[in-house]
Design a protein around this motif. Structure first.
Motif, PDB file in Angstrom:
ATOM      1  N   THR A  36      14.207  10.749 -54.161  1.00 59.68           N
ATOM      2  CA  THR A  36      14.407   9.365 -54.617  1.00 59.68           C
ATOM      3  C   THR A  36      15.472   8.688 -53.750  1.00 59.68           C
ATOM      4  O   THR A  36      15.289   7.544 -53.319  1.00 59.68           O
ATOM      5  N   ARG A  77      14.005   7.926 -50.363  1.00 55.17           N
ATOM      6  CA  ARG A  77      13.114   6.752 -50.377  1.00 55.17           C
ATOM      7  C   ARG A  77      13.898   5.447 -50.530  1.00 55.17           C
ATOM      8  O   ARG A  77      13.550   4.446 -49.910  1.00 55.17           O
ATOM      9  N   ILE A  78      14.970   5.469 -51.326  1.00 56.68           N
ATOM     10  CA  ILE A  78      15.794   4.261 -51.470  1.00 56.68           C
ATOM     11  C   ILE A  78      16.439   3.923 -50.135  1.00 56.68           C
ATOM     12  O   ILE A  78      16.407   2.771 -49.683  1.00 56.68           O
ATOM     13  N   THR A  98      12.103  -6.292 -53.300  1.00 57.84           N
ATOM     14  CA  THR A  98      11.211  -5.914 -52.221  1.00 57.84           C
ATOM     15  C   THR A  98      11.561  -6.530 -50.872  1.00 57.84           C
ATOM     16  O   THR A  98      11.423  -5.875 -49.857  1.00 57.84           O
ATOM     17  N   LEU A 114      14.767  -4.510 -49.269  1.00 59.31           N
ATOM     18  CA  LEU A 114      14.895  -3.072 -49.489  1.00 59.31           C
ATOM     19  C   LEU A 114      15.443  -2.324 -48.275  1.00 59.31           C
ATOM     20  O   LEU A 114      16.226  -1.393 -48.433  1.00 59.31           O
ATOM     21  N   ARG A 127      11.927   2.339 -49.048  1.00 62.51           N
ATOM     22  CA  ARG A 127      10.582   2.546 -49.590  1.00 62.51           C
ATOM     23  C   ARG A 127      10.521   2.491 -51.111  1.00 62.51           C
ATOM     24  O   ARG A 127       9.436   2.494 -51.677  1.00 62.51           O
ATOM     25  N   GLN A 128      11.686   2.522 -51.755  1.00 60.67           N
ATOM     26  CA  GLN A 128      11.697   2.515 -53.215  1.00 60.67           C
ATOM     27  C   GLN A 128      12.813   1.634 -53.734  1.00 60.67           C
ATOM     28  O   GLN A 128      13.950   1.717 -53.285  1.00 60.67           O
ATOM     29  N   GLU A 129      12.462   0.829 -54.713  1.00 58.32           N
ATOM     30  CA  GLU A 129      13.433  -0.013 -55.385  1.00 58.32           C
ATOM     31  C   GLU A 129      14.078   0.802 -56.511  1.00 58.32           C
ATOM     32  O   GLU A 129      13.376   1.396 -57.316  1.00 58.32           O
ATOM     33  N   PRO A 130      15.405   0.851 -56.550  1.00 56.00           N
ATOM     34  CA  PRO A 130      16.029   1.618 -57.634  1.00 56.00           C
ATOM     35  C   PRO A 130      15.876   0.896 -58.971  1.00 56.00           C
ATOM     36  O   PRO A 130      15.844  -0.331 -59.024  1.00 56.00           O
ATOM     37  N   GLN A 131      15.775   1.687 -60.022  1.00 58.17           N
ATOM     38  CA  GLN A 131      15.783   1.112 -61.362  1.00 58.17           C
ATOM     39  C   GLN A 131      17.191   0.586 -61.629  1.00 58.17           C
ATOM     40  O   GLN A 131      18.143   0.976 -60.963  1.00 58.17           O
TER      41      GLN A 131
END
Length: 141
Positions: A38, A41-42, A4, A7, A46-50
């Protein structure tokens, strides 16, 4: 994986690698096996990748795990993320050269380490290509 804090920088890193490969977000999403939004957002932070997504991104784009660690540990800037992406791409190019001419690759790798100018290795590589082309032309004559 706890991302976080970094990011934004990580997203910039992914985008820089992707654009250098002249790849669209949709194409990258297809290769990674995720929805197009996805990747958006990465890249936007805004999004953490798996974990699996991170591995796929780095493999497809030629990113380096050590860069991701640095971006996340230091809370790096977007400028630093772009710099690391350029270094990863330069390293990728040098590794490709190593498969064809190890001496040339070693020389360019050393120049890249010693120089602060990221374009220097590209300019020297172009110069060496010109020398080789001239040598081949003379041998054909």
């Amino acid at each position: 994986m706890e991302m976080t804090m970094g990011l934004d920088a990580f997203g910039t890193y992914v985008k820089a690698l992707r654009t250098q490969h002249k790849m669209s977000q949709g194409r990258l999403a297809d290769l990674v096996g995720v929805a197009g939004n996805t990747i958006y957002r990465i890249e936007a932070g805004r999004q953490e990748p798996q974990t699996e997504q991170l591995a796929a991104l780095l493999t497809i784009l030629g990113g380096r795990i050590k860069d991701v660690r640095e971006l996340l540990r230091t809370g790096a800037t977007k400028a630093k993320a772009k710099e690391l992406a350029q270094e990863a791409l330069t390293e990728q190019s040098l590794l490709a050269l190593a498969n064809t001419d190890p001496k040339r690759a070693a020389l360019l790798r050393r120049i890249a380490v010693l120089s602060d100018d990221p374009t220097l290795t590209e300019r020297i590589e172009s110069y060496l290509d010109g020398l080789e082309a001239g040598r081949a032309h003379r041998q054909d004559s």
